[in-house]
Structures are given as structure tokens and as C-alpha cells.
Design an enzyme around this catalytic site. Structure first.
Site, PDB file in Angstrom:
ATOM      1  N   LYS A   1      18.125 -19.015  21.723  1.00 39.29           N
ATOM      2  CA  LYS A   1      17.601 -19.720  20.550  1.00 39.29           C
ATOM      3  C   LYS A   1      16.507 -20.695  20.974  1.00 39.29           C
ATOM      4  O   LYS A   1      16.512 -21.154  22.119  1.00 39.29           O
ATOM      5  CB  LYS A   1      18.724 -20.546  19.906  1.00 39.29           C
ATOM      6  CG  LYS A   1      19.755 -19.752  19.154  1.00 39.29           C
ATOM      7  CD  LYS A   1      20.812 -20.675  18.562  1.00 39.29           C
ATOM      8  CE  LYS A   1      21.878 -19.913  17.811  1.00 39.29           C
ATOM      9  NZ  LYS A   1      21.390 -19.220  16.614  1.00 39.29           N
TER      10      LYS A   1
ATOM     11  N   ARG B   1      29.899 -12.083  14.835  1.00 42.38           N
ATOM     12  CA  ARG B   1      30.491 -10.840  14.320  1.00 42.38           C
ATOM     13  C   ARG B   1      31.213 -10.081  15.425  1.00 42.38           C
ATOM     14  O   ARG B   1      32.167  -9.359  15.162  1.00 42.38           O
ATOM     15  CB  ARG B   1      29.395  -9.996  13.642  1.00 42.38           C
ATOM     16  CG  ARG B   1      28.302  -9.536  14.538  1.00 42.38           C
ATOM     17  CD  ARG B   1      27.059  -9.101  13.773  1.00 42.38           C
ATOM     18  NE  ARG B   1      26.272 -10.230  13.280  1.00 42.38           N
ATOM     19  CZ  ARG B   1      25.148 -10.125  12.585  1.00 42.38           C
ATOM     20  NH1 ARG B   1      24.674  -8.927  12.254  1.00 42.38           N
ATOM     21  NH2 ARG B   1      24.498 -11.181  12.179  1.00 42.38           N
TER      22      ARG B   1
END
Ligand code: BES
Ligand code: ZN
Ligand code: ZN
Length: 529
Positions: free
Chosen positions: A303, A377
Site C-alpha cells: 500500500k 477474503r
């Protein structure tokens, strides 16, 4: 109603210079005969919004206190021409020898309730916000023992003050910490003190659950590792729940290849928490699943560094599960709950998963990890599969899963993806009570196609384009659930509060803990969970 409106009649004459000087006498008197504790006692009273400039529309409790103070409260309020508006306050001193400050807070119009467009109970929300502002102002004044008006909804009033007084300053020097404040409900004029105390306790426990979530989310990731998270949860819940702390070997033996593929980049060992609360005997518990990424750097798909510190809150789902369980067990709700929390860090390193790697989840499905930042996820896939083994009556997962849900809904509501109309209705009802909103999102096949079109494996962990990012993430999770009552809450948009919710300070929000507690409460009444 009429009885609680105090008219500006002869009493107003009393408000003259002699009254003012009496105030100062009282003040000196206080200093002379009281202990410091008495000095610090304060009272919060509610008034309804009222256009009239010559009458005050007090709550039932506030009217009694005004009578006790010989009408001084209404007199002082009426010396100012502008009537109080919702959310505004007035602080009075030396109107009652028992309290050094009496803070009057406006709780909005009488009779306000459910607002369909806003999907919120405005009356309850106004009370939460009004008492929150009041107790914070009194804390600023150095008051440390505050009696609070139930304002006609004791539970909401208790929630508002207990949430407002939360602060995470454990790591600061003593002098920079917020002072401790004792709050209690003003029950002395109530017809039924016991039930009022009970309601107050319920509101306080609901807030306590959310405050635990906030504390866990706010804690820096070097202190709140997966191991430490498990330790704190054990400490908080052990006397009411069974807490099993599973290690990496256990996860390997369960073939949780998807979960472990995220954990492998970090030197911090992963933990899988399994918690059980048995408020009743049943073979079909209600299952809670929470994303517990104690820090999300993005992994190899790293990120940008700006704002990355917020990723210490990427265990918000796990925190909300822990907070909900704390309240459910303290309230002794007659319900059977099992919780599943995969905990790990998402770090880049020589041992980290690389884009294009293929991993195998517990149910045998293979996943091409094209973006290591879509890690939530991956850890939830295995946790959802595992939860299915316990024959749950429903599965509710919470996860700070996608930036896309923040783009869609902001901090207005948590996004809810569910295969059950009935579950949706119940969750929404719960959110109207809590004031912490939810909004339904789609689980169309359209999105499933985006993640099943995959070059190397059964599934891809990203949807190809950024469009509908929250929906493709939900579609991915759907591949690991068979339960007919599944709810997935994407809580990334509500993770932190930057002033949107008046009764929560700035910082990690602990949302939607109270909605989930209310939901579990509803479920405990309706089925044999
Ligand atoms: N933890 C983030 C999502 C997030 C974003 C939480 C902002 C809280 C605030 C998640 O793991 C993530 O990085 N998701 C990616 C998915 C993408 C790579 C498909 C995202 O949303 O950008
Ligand atoms: Zn991520
Ligand atoms: Zn994440």
C-alpha cells in the site's frame, strides 16, 4: 406533557441581583463545607426543543429537579431569549447545593421516532448525542461524578454517555490522560427505579462491548499482535465463554492454505481463535466470523505509505466479534454463539506470497492471488469453511474488507451482503435500535463471474477491474459458504470516526458492534439458536 412545561410566571421575579449574590454565597458555602468529591458532582438534565420563549419543556426527571431547585433552573434558562435547539446545551452553576454544575441539554422535538428515509430512530439518536455532549462538557469543567437524566429512554442515554467518555490514552503520561468520570442514572424521581437501573445497565453494557472493539482497533499493531489479541480476548471473556487459541500447526492440519498464505510473510505467528458462548443448549449455534488482520501493509502488493497507520484497525471485524461477545455474555442472552477469528499480519518479505501464486483453501478450491492486498477474503475463506462444520443456524461475518465500500457508502452505513431477506430485515431492525446503520448491497452472479474467470485456478482473489470492488469481494466469500442464512458486513467505511457520529470521539469507531448485539438479542427471542 403540559405538566412538564414550566411557565414563566411570578418565579421570574426572583431572578434579581439578590439571587445572583446568593449564587456566590452558595459557591463559598460549597468550598467551606464540602469535600472535593461534592464539589465535583454534576447533573445532566434534558429539555425538548420548544419554540416558546416563556416556557421550558422539561423531561419528567428534569421537571422534578427544577421543582427541587425552587424553579431556579427554568428561571435561569428563560433569562436568555433564544430557546435551546437540538444538540445545544446551557451550563448552570449553584442552582442546587447538591451539584456544582447543572447542564441542560436539548434532546430535540418531543415524540420524534423512526425516520423512514434516514432508517434511524431520531429520538434515540438525539438523546445519545445530547447526553454525550453534556458529559464531555462537564468533564472539561473538572466534574467527576455525573448524574444523568434518562431523557425518556434510559438505554439510549446510558449508551450516549458511556460511548462519549471512552478514550484510548493508556500509552500517554498520566497528566495527559482524560480524567476518570463516574456516571449514574438519575433514578430518584422514577416510579420504577429497578427497571430504570436495569435499562441503564443494558445501555452501559452495549457501550462497553463497542468500547472494547474500539480499544482493540486503536491499539498499535506492535502491541496488538495476533498472540496479544488472543490474550486480551481470553482475559475479557474467559469467565463467560470457552476460548480456544489455535496455532499455525493446527491451521496446517485443517488445511487452511488460504489463511496461511497471508500469514507467511510475517514473523508474527498466526492465531485462529474459536470462542463459544452457551447461553442455552442448542445444536445449531449462531456463527460469528471476524477478519483479524492486525496490520495490513498490502504485502508484496504494498500500500502507499500515507495513512497506512490506519491499517492497525484492519482487525475491526475481529474486534467487533469480541466486543459483541462481551456484551452478549454480560447480558446473559439465552443464545448459543460460536465465533471464529483468523488473526495474522499481512507483510511483505522473502517468505511472503507473491502475485500470481496459487493457494488451496480448506474446501479444496484453488485461488490465484493476483493482489496480496486483497488478503481479508483469503483469511475469511478458510474461517467461513471451518464455521460451516458446526451446523450454524446463521453465519454473520464482519470485515474491513474493501476501500470500495467506503467509496460507495462512506461512514453512513456498513454494507451488508446477504442471501436471506429474513436475516436482512432482522439486521436492519436491530440497526434502527442501535442507530448504527446498515445498507443492503447485491450478491449478483454478475460479480461472481468476475472472480471465477481465472487463468490458473478456480478463483481469482481480485475482480479484474476496480468497479464494484465491494461486490466482487462479497462474491468471492460466497464461494466458501453453503449456509442459507449468511450475512457479510463490509465495515471498512465505518472503521473510523472523523466526527460523523456525534457521540463517538475521533478515532476507531467499533461500529457496528451494538447493531450486532441487538441482532443477536432479536435472534435469541425468535429461534432456537
Ligand atoms: N484492509 C483493506 C481494506 C480497507 C481499506 C480497510 C480502507 C479499511 C479502510 C483491504 O485488505 C484491501 O486492501 N482491499 C483492497 C482490495 C483490492 C486490492 C481488490 C482495496 O480495497 O483496495
Ligand atoms: Zn489489504
Ligand atoms: Zn485488509
Amino acid at each position: 406533557m403540559a405538566a412538564s412545561i414550566v411557565k414563566r410566571v411570578s418565579r421570574v421575579k426572583k431572578l434579581n441581583v439578590s439571587h445572583i449574590s446568593a449564587r456566590y454565597k452558595l459557591l463559598t458555602g460549597f468550598r467551606h463545607f464540602s469535600t472535593s468529591k461534592q464539589w465535583n458532582k454534576a447533573l445532566v438534565l434534558g429539555v425538548y426543543e420548544n419554540e416558546s420563549t416563556d416556557s421550558i419543556d422539561f423531561t419528567g426527571t428534569a421537571r422534578k429537579f427544577d421543582e427541587k431547585a425552587d424553579g431556579k433552573i427554568s428561571q435561569l434558562l428563560l433569562t436568555v431569549k433564544k430557546p435551546l435547539k437540538c444538540g445545544k446545551t446551557r451550563t448552570l452553576h449553584a442552582v442546587d447545593p447538591e451539584f456544582s454544575s447543572v447542564l441542560v441539554t436539548c434532546i430535540g422535538k418531543r415524540g420524534e421516532g423512526y425516520d423512514e428515509l434516514e432508517t434511524v430512530d431520531k429520538g434515540r439518536e438525539s438523546i445519545r448525542a445530547a447526553v454525550a455532549k453534556a458529559v464531555l462538557q462537564l468533564r472539561e469543567l473538572g466534574e467527576n461524578e455525573i448524574e444523568v437524566d434518562s431523557c425518556g429512554d434510559t438505554e439510549a442515554s446510558a449508551e450516549g454517555c458511556h460511548l462519549a467518555l471512552f478514550s484510548y490514552d493508556d500509552l500517554k503520561a498520566e497528566k495527559s490522560r482524560k480524567p476518570a468520570v463516574r456516571i449514574s442514572c438519575a433514578t430518584r424521581y422514577s416510579q420504577d427505579k429497578n427497571s430504570m437501573e436495569k435499562e441503564w445497565r443494558k445501555g452501559a453494557i452495549l457501550a462497553e462491548g463497542q468500547n472494547l472493539s474500539r480499544r482493540l482497533m486503536e491499539m498499535p499493531a506492535n502491541l496488538l499482535t495476533p498472540t496479544k489479541f488472543a490474550e486480551i480476548v481470553k482475559e475479557q471473556l474467559a469467565d463467560k465463554c470457552e476460548v480456544l487459541v489455535r496455532d499455525k500447526d493446527w491451521a496446517e492440519s485443517m488445511k487452511m492454505g488460504s489463511f496461511l498464505s497471508v500469514a507467511r510473510g510475517s514473523v508474527e505467528p498466526p492465531v485462529f481463535l474459536e470462542i463459544e458462548y452457551k447461553g442455552r443448549q442448542s445444536d445449531s449455534p449462531l456463527a460469528l466470523v471476524g477478519k483479524g488482520v492486525t496490520f495490513d501493509t498490502g504485502g508484496i502488493s504494498i500500500k502507499p505509505s500515507q495513512g497506512m497507520d490506519a491499517m492497525r484497525g484492519d482487525m475491526g471485524g475481529a474486534a467487533c466479534v469480541a466486543g459483541s461477545l462481551l456484551s452478549v455474555s454480560k447480558l446473559q442472552l439465552p443464545v448459543h454463539v460460536k465465533a471464529f477469528i483468523p488473526l495474522c499480519e499481512n507483510m511483505p518479505s522473502g517468505s511472503a506470497t507473491k502475485p500470481g501464486d496459487v493457494v488451496t483453501a480448506m474446501n479444496g478450491k484453488t485461488i490465484q492471488v493476483d493482489n496480496t492486498d486483497a488478503e481479508g477474503r483469503l483469511i475469511l475463506a478458510d474461517a467461513l469453511c471451518y464455521s460451516e462444520q458446526f451446523n450454524p443456524s446463521l453465519i454473520l461475518d464482519m470485515a474491513t474488507l474493501t476501500g470500495a465500500i467506503d467509496v460507495a457508502l462512506g461512514a453512513g452505513a456498513a454494507g451488508v451482503f446477504t442471501n436471506s431477506e429474513n436475516m436482512w430485515n432482522k439486521l436492519q431492525k436491530a440497526s434502527v435500535r442501535s442507530g448504527d446503520r446498515v445498507w443492503r448491497m447485491p450478491l449478483f452472479n454478475h460479480y461472481t463471474k468476475k472472480i471465477t474467470e481465472c487463468q490458473l485456478a478456480d478463483l481469482n482473489n481480485i475482480g479484474g477491474s476496480r468497479s464494484g470492488g465491494a461486490c466482487t469481494a462479497a462474491a468471492f466469500l460466497k464461494e466458501f459458504v453453503n449456509n442459507k442464512n449468511w450475512l457479510h458486513l463490509d465495515i471498512a467505511g465505518v472503521m473510523s470516526n472523523s466526527g460523523d457520529v456525534a457521540y463517538l470521539g475521533k478515532g476507531m469507531s467499533g461500529r457496528p458492534t451494538r447493531t450486532v448485539i441487538e441482532f443477536i438479542n432479536l435472534m435469541s427471542k425468535e429461534t432456537n439458536n
